[in-house]
Design an enzyme around this catalytic site. Sequence first.
Site, PDB file in Angstrom:
ATOM      1  N   ASP A  82       1.318   3.212   1.238  1.00  0.00           N
ATOM      2  CA  ASP A  82      -0.096   2.941   1.480  1.00  0.00           C
ATOM      3  C   ASP A  82      -0.638   4.069   2.366  1.00  0.00           C
ATOM      4  OD1 ASP A  82      -2.596   1.861   1.449  1.00  0.00           O
ATOM      5  OD2 ASP A  82      -2.010  -0.127   2.111  1.00  0.00           O
TER       6      ASP A  82
HETATM    7  C1  BGC Z   1      -5.342   0.048   1.454  1.00  0.00           C
HETATM    8  C2  BGC Z   1      -4.876   0.147   0.028  1.00  0.00           C
HETATM    9  C3  BGC Z   1      -5.648   1.187  -0.731  1.00  0.00           C
HETATM   10  C4  BGC Z   1      -5.533   2.508   0.016  1.00  0.00           C
HETATM   11  C5  BGC Z   1      -6.219   3.659  -0.690  1.00  0.00           C
HETATM   12  C6  BGC Z   1      -5.436   1.408   2.119  1.00  0.00           C
HETATM   13  O1  BGC Z   1      -6.083   1.310   3.346  1.00  0.00           O
HETATM   14  O2  BGC Z   1      -4.467  -0.781   2.182  1.00  0.00           O
HETATM   15  O3  BGC Z   1      -4.997  -1.112  -0.593  1.00  0.00           O
HETATM   16  O4  BGC Z   1      -5.165   1.292  -2.035  1.00  0.00           O
HETATM   17  O5  BGC Z   1      -6.083   2.354   1.310  1.00  0.00           O
HETATM   18  O6  BGC Z   1      -7.575   3.543  -0.680  1.00  0.00           O
END
Ligand code: BGC
Length: 758
Positions: free
Chosen positions: A285
Amino acid sequence: MNSYRLLALLVFQLFFFNNAWGQSESTIPDVEALLQQMSLEEKIGQLNLLTPGGGVATGSVVSKNVESKIKAGQVGGLFGVAGPERVRKAQDIAVKNSRLKIPLLIGSDVIHGYKTTYPIPLGLSSSWDMDLIQKAARMAAQEATADGIMWNFSPMVDIARDPRWGRIAEGAGEDPYLGSKIAEAMVKGYQGNDLTAPNTMLACVKHFALYGASEAGRDYHSVDMSKTKMYNQYLPPYKAAVDAGVASVMTSFNDVDGIPATGNHWLLTNLLRKEWQFDGFVVSDYTSLNEMIAHGLGDLQQVSKLALKAGLDMDMVGEGFLTTLKKSVEEGKISEDEITQACRRVLQAKYQAGLFEDPYRYLDTNRPEKDILTKENRAVARKLAAHSFVLLKNHNQILPVNKRQKIALIGPLADSRNNMLGTWAPTGDSKLAVTILEGVKNVAPEAEINFAKGANISDDKEFAKKINVFGPRIVIDTRSPETLLQEAVAAAKKSDVVVAVVGEATEMSGESASRTDISIPDSQKKLIRALVATGKPVALVLMSGRPLTIPEEFEMPVSILQVWHPGVEAGNAIADVLFGDEVPSGKLTASWPRNVGQIPIYHSVKNTGRPGPKDEFEKFKTNYLDAPNSPLIPFGYGLSYTNFAYSNLKVDKPEINQGESLKVQVIVTNTGSYDGAEVVQLYLRDVVRSITPPVRQLKGFQKVFLKKGESQNITLTLKPEDLKFYNSSLEFVAEPGEFEVYVGTDSACTLKTSFILK
Ligand code: BGC
């Protein structure tokens, strides 16, 4: 074959010597041959996922010097870049200016629709309609790929039993069986049957794993859980996505059994790859790799090494891999083979998406106009929204509202375009959303509408500041709260019926939006009380990204239609249901607590050794002094404008052998005066087993449409795996004995039969 494709083939022909003209396309190019060409640095480059900052930055990092890094072969993929022209520019740099000309993977968070935003996932799940959910994912893929995106950071399948957690909005609620069916439908919808087709995209199931169990509902908090609970309750939806062929997996921010998911070898290798046979790639993530430093696992080099060895293939935004892995190879801390393996998986994904054959296959400038935000798509979004609404209460059948009336349309969310899309809609455009005021005018032009804002979403300026980071969601009116209230009461008094649109602003749920108090904000509570005090019939249209605590409102003589955040067609869909052009058929997928003290709350609880009498206090039984155990509104609950009766529940055999299926039959009759759809639900209780069983578990459902007066004999099939669970040795088994079967309209249903498993 267009000249670009021909050129691309020629280019790759140069690099992949084993290809001969005339060979079938599937042998071109050969990932192994490409790996042979790559330097260590280039392999590490493929593990780097960056964002030039076009999307919603959810952490503090937005990548720097992206162009020069692509040229240098230091980037495997990008997100936050959209549109055929922009993506082409990025792809050109990779394909024309980097040494090996490896195309970029272009990702995005297409969480509930691309430009045609449909309801937040928690709302969508409330439709219990797998065909519709798959169709919604298909539509999102069609739109996103038209804009050059071929990798989607969805579905989010985290089981959530704590509505304080803001990200409950992004998933399918509390139940692993339903969550698994939805995970499968979404993966199939995004990926279709052919990943190389220009309108399908790689899915990415997230957040692996257990993110929804963050302690105390606080985002990014720790998770600690027994293996049997994981396997039986929390892991099934991720596994369902893997079984459905999901191309990628995103790790979660939290730790699992003391080790952050992003560097958890047990999770990413033992479970995901060895047990579940996952053969796609794993991405972190947003900076979750770097966050292992704050978790207390070491410095950037150390955590990057741990993550690679654990089975992480791609590092989102943090550049830990990019900046430290080479050093770790040189110091003998990791081997080049380990990097090659991660790189292989990323390249295989690009190959699967057809990028090696044609890096520009998703870049047709005619497509956005043809495929995005079409009339047809908006019509689907309108239907999806209407089908996601849950009628929580219908006092005196206030709903549906007669169109030929004077309607007081009140509330801070009644004319609030900025709050219609809901959380995690970075690709949507709130300017395109239909407000409730507009929707009511569209659907009931003959109605006389008396509009008043009535209250601010919240009067708390400090709170509003936190919510307004992505734009003005809570706009505090220049008029005083008293004036707003008086206007609303006056509008109510001169109308026949009051429709009050109240609840949460968009950013009151979602990432980094946990709340310890999940009631309707005070300013709006006052408004509701004042409206009810007028004595006029009041229908509340309740908007939120989570279950709320509404014990006071639930007791009032009002109707309540829960509409989540409905998406771009919000106002039209709400008006369709308000006026009865659509009959509500949604059912809750997460229990609604009476107060936050009952959290975590879910229907498949265990009996314990001291079960008490239902909802009554008895000393030394498992209960509370000040509230019943049951939720205010149970999982699976949802009313219709019509009524359904259940009868003649039976199983086709009193006893079955291991490995056999069982048919459960019930007659469902539409006894009311509207045609409508009902979600028939089947719950199972394994009476005796080797680990404590939940009192009931959802093991089947079917959404059926019945004309008024119509009866249908519904058959639900229990398959052998529906009787199984993970025992204390984590074997998936069904144990002989009695099973009770409950079928009905929600998780509190009482119609019961049973059978024996021999
Ligand atoms: C979130 C994810 C997301 C990623 C990219 C993160 O802060 O937890 O769900 O896919 O950002 O945008």
